[in-house]
Design a protein around this motif. Sequence first.
Motif, PDB file in Angstrom:
ATOM      1  N   SER A 149      -1.013   9.213   8.624  1.00 43.40           N
ATOM      2  CA  SER A 149      -1.558   8.636   7.386  1.00 43.40           C
ATOM      3  C   SER A 149      -0.523   8.686   6.266  1.00 43.40           C
ATOM      4  O   SER A 149      -0.403   7.748   5.470  1.00 43.40           O
ATOM      5  N   LEU A 150       0.216   9.789   6.208  1.00 47.93           N
ATOM      6  CA  LEU A 150       1.229   9.941   5.165  1.00 47.93           C
ATOM      7  C   LEU A 150       2.330   8.898   5.318  1.00 47.93           C
ATOM      8  O   LEU A 150       2.788   8.312   4.330  1.00 47.93           O
ATOM      9  N   GLN A 151       2.772   8.653   6.535  1.00 53.67           N
ATOM     10  CA  GLN A 151       3.826   7.664   6.748  1.00 53.67           C
ATOM     11  C   GLN A 151       3.349   6.253   6.407  1.00 53.67           C
ATOM     12  O   GLN A 151       4.120   5.428   5.900  1.00 53.67           O
ATOM     13  N   LEU A 152       2.074   5.976   6.656  1.00 55.74           N
ATOM     14  CA  LEU A 152       1.532   4.681   6.268  1.00 55.74           C
ATOM     15  C   LEU A 152       1.490   4.561   4.739  1.00 55.74           C
ATOM     16  O   LEU A 152       1.814   3.507   4.181  1.00 55.74           O
ATOM     17  N   SER A 153       1.121   5.639   4.075  1.00 51.19           N
ATOM     18  CA  SER A 153       1.134   5.644   2.614  1.00 51.19           C
ATOM     19  C   SER A 153       2.555   5.448   2.091  1.00 51.19           C
ATOM     20  O   SER A 153       2.774   4.729   1.104  1.00 51.19           O
ATOM     21  N   ARG A 154       3.506   6.087   2.737  1.00 54.46           N
ATOM     22  CA  ARG A 154       4.916   5.916   2.351  1.00 54.46           C
ATOM     23  C   ARG A 154       5.320   4.456   2.472  1.00 54.46           C
ATOM     24  O   ARG A 154       6.034   3.907   1.612  1.00 54.46           O
TER      25      ARG A 154
END
Length: 208
Positions: A149-154
């Motif tokens: 999820s964090l990488q998608l937000s990035r």
Amino acid sequence: LRHRIQPTAETRARIVSLAEAWPENRDAAALLARVLAEDAAACDAMARQEFAWGHRSAARDAAERALAIDNSKAYAWLVLAQPAAVESAQAMADVLTRLTPVVQTQPALAPVMADTLSGYVRRPADPIATEIVAWVDSLPPLPAGPAASLQLSRARVLVGASQWDAALTALDAILATGADNTEALRLKADVLSWSGRHAEGIAAFDAY
């Protein structure tokens, strides 16, 4: 008494509403003060309400009280970070620095924060984007779910800054570990179209 016996969200909301409806009522003010002194969820709810009303200073104070009791309260962090993002990239970075050690025990906070702040990226080479990406990249490894999820937000931050190639690289990395990630597939199709690679965008939409 009801709050002590059953400290539900409804009860907390009624206490907050009572104090707001009768600001001169000392009993209501005293009750609210006691609740806010010991109940992180009540402080978090107060921060949410004050922020929605546009009372930025009161929202910040309530958020700080919530975090002093329980530093895992996501909305309290957002109440601090969002006005900071409007103020300056450095002010936002200062909030993210405070959040970093908390993420190690509350990893789900990281994608929530990054995703929300991605909405404050307004232009290419926006320093807000630079600070968010630097913060994400500085975090220690997270569990699989929050990490994805964090990488998608990035990637969304990079998209907001019109950094198409970097965003596509990030999305390809996400899809390499989970080819069925529909959010990443859709965002990749969008990025290809927005960056002028229309034929590839159409093919990506078909795959999505």
